[in-house]
Design an enzyme around this catalytic site. Structure first.
Site, PDB file in Angstrom:
ATOM      1  N   SER A  12      37.361  13.633  27.643  1.00  0.00           N
ATOM      2  CA  SER A  12      38.190  12.473  27.949  1.00  0.00           C
ATOM      3  C   SER A  12      38.692  12.504  29.377  1.00  0.00           C
ATOM      4  O   SER A  12      38.726  11.476  30.055  1.00  0.00           O
ATOM      5  CB  SER A  12      39.377  12.419  26.980  1.00  0.00           C
ATOM      6  OG  SER A  12      38.932  12.242  25.659  1.00  0.00           O
ATOM      7  N   ALA A  13      39.109  13.680  29.859  1.00  0.00           N
ATOM      8  CA  ALA A  13      39.612  13.797  31.225  1.00  0.00           C
ATOM      9  C   ALA A  13      38.495  14.008  32.241  1.00  0.00           C
ATOM     10  O   ALA A  13      38.498  13.411  33.317  1.00  0.00           O
ATOM     11  CB  ALA A  13      40.610  14.946  31.314  1.00  0.00           C
ATOM     12  N   GLU A  33      29.007  20.048  31.198  1.00  0.00           N
ATOM     13  CA  GLU A  33      29.304  19.812  29.784  1.00  0.00           C
ATOM     14  C   GLU A  33      28.536  20.809  28.927  1.00  0.00           C
ATOM     15  O   GLU A  33      27.325  20.956  29.078  1.00  0.00           O
ATOM     16  CB  GLU A  33      28.940  18.389  29.384  1.00  0.00           C
ATOM     17  CG  GLU A  33      28.974  18.106  27.899  1.00  0.00           C
ATOM     18  CD  GLU A  33      30.309  18.481  27.240  1.00  0.00           C
ATOM     19  OE1 GLU A  33      30.282  19.074  26.149  1.00  0.00           O
ATOM     20  OE2 GLU A  33      31.378  18.206  27.854  1.00  0.00           O
ATOM     21  N   HIS A 437      44.925  16.412  17.433  1.00  0.00           N
ATOM     22  CA  HIS A 437      45.622  16.158  18.693  1.00  0.00           C
ATOM     23  C   HIS A 437      46.109  17.441  19.360  1.00  0.00           C
ATOM     24  O   HIS A 437      47.268  17.528  19.786  1.00  0.00           O
ATOM     25  CB  HIS A 437      46.837  15.249  18.449  1.00  0.00           C
ATOM     26  CG  HIS A 437      46.497  13.911  17.881  1.00  0.00           C
ATOM     27  ND1 HIS A 437      47.405  13.148  17.167  1.00  0.00           N
ATOM     28  CD2 HIS A 437      45.340  13.192  17.916  1.00  0.00           C
ATOM     29  CE1 HIS A 437      46.827  12.020  16.793  1.00  0.00           C
ATOM     30  NE2 HIS A 437      45.574  12.030  17.237  1.00  0.00           N
TER      31      HIS A 437
END
Length: 499
Positions: A12-13, A33, A437
């Site tokens: 996401s970042a 990645e 989360h």
């Protein structure tokens, strides 16, 4: 092999950072990645997100046994593909309450109060009909409500109002608590991860290089300065040099894990794992937080239409007491069964109130050994703080009250979970799990337990930053993806203005 910036983690970042930093044509950027490209079809089909767990795009971590839960272990899905967890999550786009960010600033991270971060939330999105005081109109993310909502989602909002809760027209606008509809990262019927929104348009740039299936095994540090990354790429170990900075954006599990593997962390713990100490930094891997989630499940008396979006379109955000400065609890409504009791099978036509709280419990990420391929020891320490258990139990009762409202009369069948066989507190202890989360394990701030400065630089190491959810000092009160994207937007600007 040299690049100006090396970004470890295309989640996401990381996708945001790669896109924003490569906007400068005179710099070169490498994005690493561990997993494959985001080509698996289920990634892009919004209702299919649960089918991604345990596949090649999921790290499929497990926690250590949880002492406050009778030794239960938990699955911890974490994205392992371009887009990271934004490619496997439930696509809920909530920023959080003003108080969430003001508490960061008051707690030792100046520059991260709500008024400071609001421009970055606006920068990352386009919301054509939004309130321009709060919403953006030129950003790559296109958050919006479900185009084809499930009828039960509106029933939940109506029922919450009947139970006495306020209703907000926009959780990301002026009123950030109450019952209402989520913005979703779904555009034209497909998931909009940060790989889709940020990275894909940037791939045409010649100064951006992306390596998938490339694991960073350690950071290269010499005389207190990070000079690059050792990467396993194409079955070879490659020494990649960073002329300007290395940015670790691997998430709340793998960012501290990489620091620890590189000898940056609590000295005694590193020695115990067989890792040479490079820099004694006690806070690395500490302060781990995750919202605990408890499912209250009811059978439906009618057939529930299948979902076309993410199965979770509405929520209630509320304060567990008047003493707190903002909402610290959430009830997310799901028009499908969702719970953590493996031995319990829910009827297909059932619905769920997912009760969650901002935890006061704190856990850790540690190394099992110095092997980069060994899974880390993940301990969220669920329910260790008694207030977490109490507030979850109170949330279960609140969910029952909402379910008893007149709006649910045409739909409400018997309560399946907890039901009458389990007391609420016992059910909370055995029927609670992850809300997906994790955050906080490379805490931002200035005290001796902080890992990064408010400028996201690793304390004591030059040319090294951590930019992802791991830097959150405390969890936001809602789903973490939007706040993580914001952190990356602000982090990219810090790099550009300071570099």
């Amino acid at each position: 092999m040299d690049f100006d910036y090396v970004i470890v983690g295309a989640g996401s970042a990381g996708c945001v950072l790669a896109a924003r930093l490569s906007e400068q044509p005179d710099v070169s950027v490498l994005l690493l990645e561990t997993g494959p490209a985001d080509t698996r079809p289920e990634i892009h089909v919004p209702p299919a997100w649960p089918a991604l767990w345990g596949t090649e795009v999921d790290h499929a971590y497990r926690t250590v046994p949880q002492s406050a839960m009778g030794g239960l272990e938990h699955n911890w899905p974490r994205g392992r593909t371009l887009g990271g967890s934004s490619s496997i999550n439930a696509m809920v786009y909530l920023r959080g309450h003003r108080n969430d960010f003001d508490s960061w600033a008051h707690g030792g991270a100046p520059g991260w109060a709500y008024d400071d971060v609001l421009p970055y939330f606006q920068r990352m999105e386009t919301v054509p009909d939004g309130d321009l005081r709060y919403r953006g109109f030129r950003g790559p993310m296109l958050p919006q409500r479900s185009a084809t909502p499930n009828p039960l989602s509106q029933v939940f909002v109506d029922a919450a109002a009947q139970a006495g809760h306020p209703v907000t027209g926009d959780f990301n606008g002026a009123v950030q608590e109450g019952a209402g509809w989520h913005d979703l990262t779904i555009c034209l019927g497909k998931r909009q991860s940060t790989a889709v929104a940020y990275l894909r348009p940037a791939l045409r740039r010649s100064n951006l290089t992306v390596w998938t299936e490339s694991r960073a095994t350690s950071l290269l540090v010499r005389n207190g300065r990070c000079t690059g990354v050792l990467v396993r790429h194409n079955c070879e170990l490659v020494d990649v040099r960073a002329n300007r900075e290395v940015i670790v954006s691997s998430g709340a599990v793998d960012s501290p894990r990489l620091l620890l593997l590189s000898g940056i962390g609590p000295a005694d713990e590193l020695r115990q794992a067989g890792v040479k100490v490079v820099h004694d930094l006690p806070g690395v891997g500490r302060n781990l937080q995750d919202h605990p989630l408890t499912g209250v499940v009811f059978e439906s008396t009618r057939q529930i239409p299948p979902g076309n979006a993410n199965h979770a379109e509405t929520s209630l955000l509320y304060r567990s007491s008047e003493a707190v400065g903002g909402p610290d609890a959430q009830i997310m409504f799901m028009h499908v069964p969702f719970h953590y009791l493996a031995a319990f099978g829910s009827p297909a036509d059932s619905f769920t109130f997912g009760v969650s709280v901002v935890p006061r419990s704190r856990g850790s990420v540690r190394l099992a050994n110095r092997d980069p391929d060994s899974s880390p020891l993940i301990d969220p320490n669920y329910l260790a703080d008694l207030s977490d258990r109490r507030r979850l139990a109170e949330g279960v009762e609140k969910a029952r009250t909402i379910a008893a409202s007149a709006a649910f009369d045409p739909w409400r069948g018997p309560e399946l979970l907890p039901g009458s066989d389990l007391g609420v507190e016992e059910y909370v202890r055995t029927g609670t799990g992850t809300y997906f989360h994790p955050a906080g394990s490379c805490k931002m701030g200035t005290d001796d337990q902080c890992v990064v400065t408010p400028q996201l630089r690793v304390h004591g190491i030059e040319n090294l930053r951590v930019i992802d959810a791991s830097v959150m000092p405390t969890l936001v009160s809602v789903n973490t993806n939007a706040a993580t994207i914001m952190i990356a937007e602000r982090g990219a600007e810090l790099i550009r203005t300071e570099g």
